[in-house]
Scaffold this motif. Structure first.
Motif, PDB file in Angstrom:
ATOM      1  N   ALA A  69       0.831  -1.206   0.000  1.00 22.83           N
ATOM      2  CA  ALA A  69       0.000   0.000   0.000  1.00 22.83           C
ATOM      3  C   ALA A  69       0.864   1.255   0.000  1.00 22.83           C
ATOM      4  CB  ALA A  69      -0.931  -0.012   1.205  1.00 22.83           C
ATOM      5  N   VAL A  70       1.980   1.205   0.727  1.00 20.07           N
ATOM      6  CA  VAL A  70       2.892   2.360   0.761  1.00 20.07           C
ATOM      7  C   VAL A  70       3.496   2.603  -0.606  1.00 20.07           C
ATOM      8  CG1 VAL A  70       5.072   3.212   1.706  1.00 20.07           C
ATOM      9  CG2 VAL A  70       3.403   2.133   3.224  1.00 20.07           C
ATOM     10  N   THR A  71       3.927   1.558  -1.278  1.00 19.48           N
ATOM     11  CA  THR A  71       4.510   1.752  -2.603  1.00 19.48           C
ATOM     12  C   THR A  71       3.466   2.284  -3.579  1.00 19.48           C
ATOM     13  OG1 THR A  71       4.087  -0.569  -3.215  1.00 19.48           O
ATOM     14  CG2 THR A  71       6.238  -0.043  -2.260  1.00 19.48           C
ATOM     15  N   THR A  72       2.238   1.811  -3.454  1.00 18.35           N
ATOM     16  CA  THR A  72       1.171   2.313  -4.327  1.00 18.35           C
ATOM     17  C   THR A  72       0.891   3.779  -4.046  1.00 18.35           C
ATOM     18  OG1 THR A  72       0.145   0.121  -4.451  1.00 18.35           O
ATOM     19  CG2 THR A  72      -1.235   2.010  -4.996  1.00 18.35           C
ATOM     20  N   ALA A  73       0.819   4.141  -2.770  1.00 13.92           N
ATOM     21  CA  ALA A  73       0.504   5.526  -2.402  1.00 13.92           C
ATOM     22  C   ALA A  73       1.603   6.487  -2.812  1.00 13.92           C
ATOM     23  CB  ALA A  73       0.257   5.618  -0.896  1.00 13.92           C
ATOM     24  N   THR A  74       2.853   6.066  -2.648  1.00 17.53           N
ATOM     25  CA  THR A  74       3.970   6.958  -2.944  1.00 17.53           C
ATOM     26  C   THR A  74       4.365   6.939  -4.416  1.00 17.53           C
ATOM     27  OG1 THR A  74       5.570   5.223  -2.381  1.00 17.53           O
ATOM     28  CG2 THR A  74       4.905   6.742  -0.608  1.00 17.53           C
ATOM     29  N   GLY A  75       3.953   5.898  -5.127  1.00 20.25           N
ATOM     30  CA  GLY A  75       4.347   5.772  -6.524  1.00 20.25           C
ATOM     31  C   GLY A  75       5.757   5.246  -6.696  1.00 20.25           C
ATOM     32  N   LEU A  76       6.354   4.710  -5.635  1.00 17.58           N
ATOM     33  CA  LEU A  76       7.722   4.199  -5.689  1.00 17.58           C
ATOM     34  C   LEU A  76       7.721   2.677  -5.680  1.00 17.58           C
ATOM     35  CD1 LEU A  76       9.397   6.487  -2.996  1.00 17.58           C
ATOM     36  CD2 LEU A  76       9.160   6.915  -5.438  1.00 17.58           C
ATOM     37  N   ASN A  77       8.714   2.089  -6.332  1.00 20.61           N
ATOM     38  CA  ASN A  77       8.878   0.652  -6.172  1.00 20.61           C
ATOM     39  C   ASN A  77       9.635   0.391  -4.872  1.00 20.61           C
ATOM     40  OD1 ASN A  77      11.733   0.871  -6.659  1.00 20.61           O
ATOM     41  ND2 ASN A  77      11.310   0.922  -8.864  1.00 20.61           N
ATOM     42  N   ARG A  78       9.696  -0.845  -4.463  1.00 21.83           N
ATOM     43  CA  ARG A  78      10.277  -1.164  -3.154  1.00 21.83           C
ATOM     44  C   ARG A  78      11.746  -0.760  -3.062  1.00 21.83           C
ATOM     45  NH1 ARG A  78       7.667  -6.236  -0.079  1.00 21.83           N
ATOM     46  NH2 ARG A  78       5.529  -6.014  -0.796  1.00 21.83           N
ATOM     47  N   SER A  79      12.492  -1.000  -4.134  1.00 18.87           N
ATOM     48  CA  SER A  79      13.918  -0.681  -4.075  1.00 18.87           C
ATOM     49  C   SER A  79      14.133   0.820  -3.908  1.00 18.87           C
ATOM     50  CB  SER A  79      14.623  -1.191  -5.335  1.00 18.87           C
ATOM     51  OG  SER A  79      14.104  -0.560  -6.494  1.00 18.87           O
ATOM     52  N   SER A  80      13.357   1.639  -4.601  1.00 20.04           N
ATOM     53  CA  SER A  80      13.488   3.097  -4.459  1.00 20.04           C
ATOM     54  C   SER A  80      13.048   3.538  -3.073  1.00 20.04           C
ATOM     55  CB  SER A  80      12.654   3.818  -5.518  1.00 20.04           C
ATOM     56  OG  SER A  80      13.151   3.573  -6.809  1.00 20.04           O
ATOM     57  N   PHE A 102      14.333   5.918   1.968  1.00 20.99           N
ATOM     58  CA  PHE A 102      13.842   6.110   3.324  1.00 20.99           C
ATOM     59  C   PHE A 102      14.277   5.019   4.308  1.00 20.99           C
ATOM     60  CE2 PHE A 102      10.648   8.139   0.526  1.00 20.99           C
ATOM     61  CZ  PHE A 102      10.773   9.446   0.985  1.00 20.99           C
ATOM     62  N   GLY A 103      14.815   3.927   3.830  1.00 23.37           N
ATOM     63  CA  GLY A 103      15.141   2.810   4.708  1.00 23.37           C
ATOM     64  C   GLY A 103      13.939   1.893   4.842  1.00 23.37           C
ATOM     65  N   SER A 104      13.696   1.399   6.038  1.00 17.87           N
ATOM     66  CA  SER A 104      12.602   0.470   6.280  1.00 17.87           C
ATOM     67  C   SER A 104      11.265   1.197   6.344  1.00 17.87           C
ATOM     68  CB  SER A 104      12.836  -0.269   7.597  1.00 17.87           C
ATOM     69  OG  SER A 104      12.760   0.664   8.689  1.00 17.87           O
ATOM     70  N   LYS A 105      10.188   0.429   6.393  1.00 19.51           N
ATOM     71  CA  LYS A 105       8.870   1.019   6.589  1.00 19.51           C
ATOM     72  C   LYS A 105       8.821   1.784   7.907  1.00 19.51           C
ATOM     73  CE  LYS A 105       4.043  -0.281   7.399  1.00 19.51           C
ATOM     74  NZ  LYS A 105       3.071  -1.400   7.526  1.00 19.51           N
ATOM     75  N   HIS A 106       9.474   1.263   8.923  1.00 19.20           N
ATOM     76  CA  HIS A 106       9.520   1.958  10.208  1.00 19.20           C
ATOM     77  C   HIS A 106      10.234   3.303  10.079  1.00 19.20           C
ATOM     78  CE1 HIS A 106       9.821   2.737  14.464  1.00 19.20           C
ATOM     79  NE2 HIS A 106      11.136   2.796  14.376  1.00 19.20           N
ATOM     80  N   ASP A 107      11.347   3.318   9.364  1.00 21.34           N
ATOM     81  CA  ASP A 107      12.062   4.578   9.145  1.00 21.34           C
ATOM     82  C   ASP A 107      11.176   5.577   8.406  1.00 21.34           C
ATOM     83  OD1 ASP A 107      14.390   3.626  10.348  1.00 21.34           O
ATOM     84  OD2 ASP A 107      15.150   2.809   8.456  1.00 21.34           O
ATOM     85  N   LEU A 108      10.409   5.082   7.449  1.00 26.45           N
ATOM     86  CA  LEU A 108       9.500   5.953   6.706  1.00 26.45           C
ATOM     87  C   LEU A 108       8.423   6.509   7.628  1.00 26.45           C
ATOM     88  CD1 LEU A 108       8.476   7.152   4.028  1.00 26.45           C
ATOM     89  CD2 LEU A 108       7.235   5.001   3.644  1.00 26.45           C
ATOM     90  N   TYR A 109       7.910   5.676   8.527  1.00 27.32           N
ATOM     91  CA  TYR A 109       6.900   6.143   9.484  1.00 27.32           C
ATOM     92  C   TYR A 109       7.465   7.241  10.384  1.00 27.32           C
ATOM     93  CZ  TYR A 109       3.497   5.917  13.336  1.00 27.32           C
ATOM     94  OH  TYR A 109       2.557   6.228  14.296  1.00 27.32           O
ATOM     95  N   LEU A 110       8.684   7.054  10.876  1.00 25.71           N
ATOM     96  CA  LEU A 110       9.312   8.086  11.700  1.00 25.71           C
ATOM     97  C   LEU A 110       9.473   9.386  10.915  1.00 25.71           C
ATOM     98  CD1 LEU A 110      12.120   6.095  13.568  1.00 25.71           C
ATOM     99  CD2 LEU A 110      10.037   7.067  14.558  1.00 25.71           C
TER     100      LEU A 110
END
Length: 199
Positions: free
Chosen positions: A34-45, A50-58
């Motif tokens: 869902a995060v990749t869809t919302a941001t328009g980024l693939n997982r590698s980007s 941003f690092g991990s999903k947790h890092d992105l949340y912070l």
């Protein structure tokens, strides 16, 4: 050669902020997919930036604090009207929480108190910072109210600032649960009436 990003990291972070604000981190609506869809980024980007999903949340919490909460707290702290400034701060909060694009979302920081990641040290540090900024802004406005003779002398400044901060948390939670602006305004007016010397 340096890695050239073909996207705007702040725009991607803003979209992640909205996703976590509305859904938190523990639901299917905020999965990595869902995060990749919302941001328009693939997982590698996403991971490279941003690092991990947790890092992105912070990072999203920090963005919310810096772009949404901190400016509102600064305006309150610098307002020289005392109790009317506090009233207008809460009235604007209720309006934002009950109408418009973000109606029913509550506050990202209040939501974070019950998020699955709320015990993470990085999250806790941001929650504490947010609370301190809110409490200090309310304390500044209350100190102005004292100077203007608007506050009953029986109310200690520190305790009253903490109480009003908890009122803000309650407004955010109740609005997310569907409380109407009229209901919340009634609670606000009752609370503020107790601060007047006439009370």
């Amino acid at each position: 050669m340096p890695d050239i990003k073909h996207f705007d990291p702040d725009a991607a972070l803003e979209r992640a902020e909205r996703l976590f604000w509305k859904h938190g981190t523990g639901s299917a609506e905020s999965s990595v997919q869902a995060v990749t869809t919302a941001t328009g980024l693939n997982r590698s980007s996403l991971y490279a930036t941003f690092g991990s999903k947790h890092d992105l949340y912070l990072a999203a919490l920090r963005r919310y604090l810096d772009h949404r909460a901190r400016p509102a707290f600064r305006r309150l702290a610098e307002d020289q009207r005392g109790l009317p400034a506090i009233r207008d701060f809460f009235t604007a909060l209720i309006d934002i929480r009950c109408t418009g694009e973000h109606s029913g979302w509550g506050c990202m920081f209040v939501n974070a108190h019950v998020d699955p990641q709320h015990n993470d040290p990085g999250v806790r540090a941001l929650l504490d910072e947010h609370h301190r900024l809110l409490r200090d802004a309310l304390r500044s406005a209350l100190q102005t109210a004292v100077r203007l003779g608007q506050l009953a002398t029986t109310h200690p400044i520190e305790g009253t600032a903490e109480t009003l901060a908890l009122l803000a948390y309650g407004i955010n939670l109740r609005s997310r649960a569907g409380a109407t602006a009229e209901e919340l305004l009634g609670t606000l007016h009752s609370a503020l009436a107790q601060l007047s010397p006439r009370a």
